[in-house]
Design an enzyme around this catalytic site. Structure first.
Site, PDB file in Angstrom:
ATOM      1  N   ASP A   9      -7.422  30.172  64.969  1.00  0.00           N
ATOM      2  CA  ASP A   9      -7.871  31.144  64.567  1.00  0.00           C
ATOM      3  C   ASP A   9      -7.240  31.932  63.539  1.00  0.00           C
ATOM      4  OD1 ASP A   9     -10.097  31.121  66.302  1.00  0.00           O
ATOM      5  OD2 ASP A   9      -9.195  32.442  67.716  1.00  0.00           O
ATOM      6  N   VAL A  10      -6.042  31.972  63.500  1.00  0.00           N
ATOM      7  CA  VAL A  10      -5.252  32.657  62.197  1.00  0.00           C
ATOM      8  C   VAL A  10      -5.245  32.086  60.962  1.00  0.00           C
ATOM      9  CG1 VAL A  10      -3.810  33.873  63.949  1.00  0.00           C
ATOM     10  CG2 VAL A  10      -3.117  31.812  62.939  1.00  0.00           C
TER      11      VAL A  10
END
Lengths: 487, 92
Positions: A418-419
């Site tokens: 996600d990051v």
């Protein structure tokens, strides 16, 4: 009477916080705070005396040595769980002391009574909320968010009941009964809030509970008329609030959205056409919890135990992706590693740092770019890499990390999705939209060492796996790096 | 009443000063910061000692003893783990 003692200890705490600018200063600050704390305890005991001293000494010895033992043994992966349980015990102490004081004051509309009720309410929410959060982090409870039918309404009704019980106690009739009702409502409310927060949202939850444990201590300080307790509680509340804000900003979400919305359930408004249909998001988030449990076991993971065979979504290079990665790394001048919680779960940080050291000895510059919400609590990834003996000069924050990524010859993502998902900045309406990311696609080449190409916690698909030229090393991160370390 | 005003003043000043100082702590140290503040929130241990300074009924003694245990766990564990974590931060 002991205003001067209180002031000195408060000032030492302030100096301790002021020293928290670099690791060396923080070591001194922590030591100073501990010494001041011990001195304050000795002063209070010396002035007030102690009844039942055999009980007091026994409790101090047992709880103290247990804490010492746990602190010495706990691994850096388990730190978030440990901190959650500590938030909870802070809440518990504040609520119990407030209860005894309420018992003595007997309710009514006085300041001590109201403070005691607030100490009980906030301490109660903190205690049960932290117990659930800690249980999830320690793997004792299922990590996936749990949402009851009409969760928000249940929360609202519980909160209203809590307020009603508080008003009844202030009214003065049967203050103790009302106090117990208030305590029960607070306990239920803490559970309701914590069960629906899972995995990657934990940094927000932990920071929030840290702040509330401080606030409970501060109210407990008002009842006991202790300036030191009020100040200490206020410091902790301020610190927890700052960390909550930092974490929310790093995800571009509001606290209410995290606590009430929930990543996996709050996607009703998302209509990103490019993204997978919303119905695939919820299972993905639930799957992540299952995968997290299985992650360290390569045998459970398709593809993990098959070194040498190119994965289905393999790289364009005809050669083995491991050899290609090694060649890219050795040919690079600048390498940036982007670690995520997957690295921690696989306990791969030791192998990753060892690999980076090998490159450094051959003249390659290696840095680590760390997203604020990577891991399970604020700053978690830094501690994990420090544990593995990475130099803290090489641990970069978001902005600095992106600057280095733009000039890097190679970016290596380890257990993070996600990051680094470009959808966060490219697509509207996903749970990640607007979240600042580490722009790994800016590096000249990209290697992704994740368990598989499934989406991360948010459920948002990561297009980087399909980008031409990206090398994917699927499987357990530790196995991957053990293989990369072989000559 | 003056005592209450002092307490309110202490709370406000501590919040403002704490906020100003702690917002400058780098993300590198956020985990040790949180574990140290955990230890500091165990100043409730002083409240427990105050309870133990006068006569307690058996019920009060039980609650006070649990509070003392929780606070002790918090303060010892908090400072010890923060020290251990910070020792791991090295520069080469």
């Amino acid at each position: 009477m002991d205003l001067s003692v209180d002031l000195v200890v408060i000032l030492v705490f302030v100096v301790g916080f002021a020293l928290f600018r670099n690791p060396a200063g923080a070591r001194r600050g922590n030591m100073l705070a501990a010494v001041a704390f011990a001195a304050a305890a000795i002063v209070v005991v010396a002035r007030g005396g102690v009844v039942l001293w055999p009980l007091v000494i026994a409790v101090l010895l047992v709880a103290g040595s247990l804490a010492w033992l746990v602190a010495a043994k706990v691994s850096m992966l388990q730190i978030p769980a440990m901190v959650a349980f500590q938030n909870g015990s802070g809440g518990l102490a504040a609520l119990l002391i407030s209860m005894v004081e309420l018992w003595r004051v007997g309710g009514g509309a006085s300041i001590p009574s109201i403070s005691a009720l607030l100490g009980i309410a906030i301490g109660g929410v903190t205690f049960t909320g932290s117990a659930v959060a800690g249980g999830k982090l320690a793997g004792l409870l299922r990590q996936a968010p749990v949402t009851l039918r009409g969760h928000n309404i249940v929360v609202l009704v519980t909160a209203l009941f809590l307020v009603a019980a508080g008003v009844a106690a202030v009214g003065g009739d049967a203050a103790v009964v009302a106090g117990v009702a208030l305590l029960s409502a607070a306990g239920v409310l803490g559970i309701l809030l914590a069960v629906r927060v899972g995995g990657a949202d934990m940094p927000v939850m932990i920071s929030f509970l840290n702040a509330s444990s401080g606030l409970a201590a501060a109210f407990c300080g008002v009842v006991t008329e202790s300036r030191l307790l009020v100040a200490g509680g206020a410091f902790v509340a301020a610190s927890g609030t700052i960390l909550t804000i930092v974490m929310c900003r790093a995800m571009n979400r509001s606290l209410a959205n995290v606590l009430v919305g929930g990543t996996a359930t709050g996607t009703g408004t998302a209509t990103g056409g490019v993204e997978p249909p919303p119905d695939t998001w919820l299972p993905a988030a639930a799957d992540e919890a299952a995968r997290e449990v299985l992650a360290p076991d390569p045998a459970e993971t398709p593809g993990a135990g098959a070194p040498g065979t190119a994965p289905p979504a393999g790289p364009p290079d005809e050669e083995c992706p491991f050899a290609a990665t090694a060649e890219l790394a050795l040919g690079a001048q600048r390498v940036v590693i982007v670690p995520g919680y997957g690295m921690a779960l696989a306990q791969a940080q030791f192998n990753v740092v060892q690999w980076a050291e090998g490159l450094r000895q051959r003249g390659v510059e290696v840095k680590y770019a760390i997203h604020p919400v990577a891991g399970r609590m604020p700053g978690h990834m830094n501690v994990l890499l420090a544990e593995a003996d990475a130099s803290y000069d090489d641990l970069l924050e978001l902005e600095d990390g992106n600057e280095h990524l733009a000039e890097a010859d190679l970016a290596v993502v380890v257990g993070a999705s996600d990051v680094v998902t470009p959808a966060a900045v490219e697509t509207e309406g996903t749970p990640l939209s607007g979240m600042p990311i580490l722009r790994v696609q800016d590096a000249r080449r990209l290697v992704i060492c994740n368990l598989d190409d499934e989406p991360g916690y948010s459920g948002v698909k990561n297009r980087l796996y399909e980008q031409p030229g990206v090398i994917s090393l699927f499987g357990d991160a530790r196995a991957t790096f053990e293989r990369l370390l072989k000559p | 009443m003056t005592e209450l005003l002092i307490l309110v003043a202490v709370f406000v000043v501590a919040t403002v000063v704490g906020y100003a100082l702690i917002s400058r702590v780098p993300p590198l140290l956020h985990t040790p910061l949180m574990s140290m503040t955990n230890a500091i929130s165990a100043v409730t241990i002083l409240g427990a000692f105050v309870l133990f300074s006068s006569r307690l009924s058996p019920w009060e003694a039980l609650l006070a003893a649990v509070a003392l245990a929780a606070a002790t766990f918090n303060v010892v564990g908090g400072f010890a783990i923060t020290a251990r974590m910070l020792r791991m931060f090295r520069r080469k």
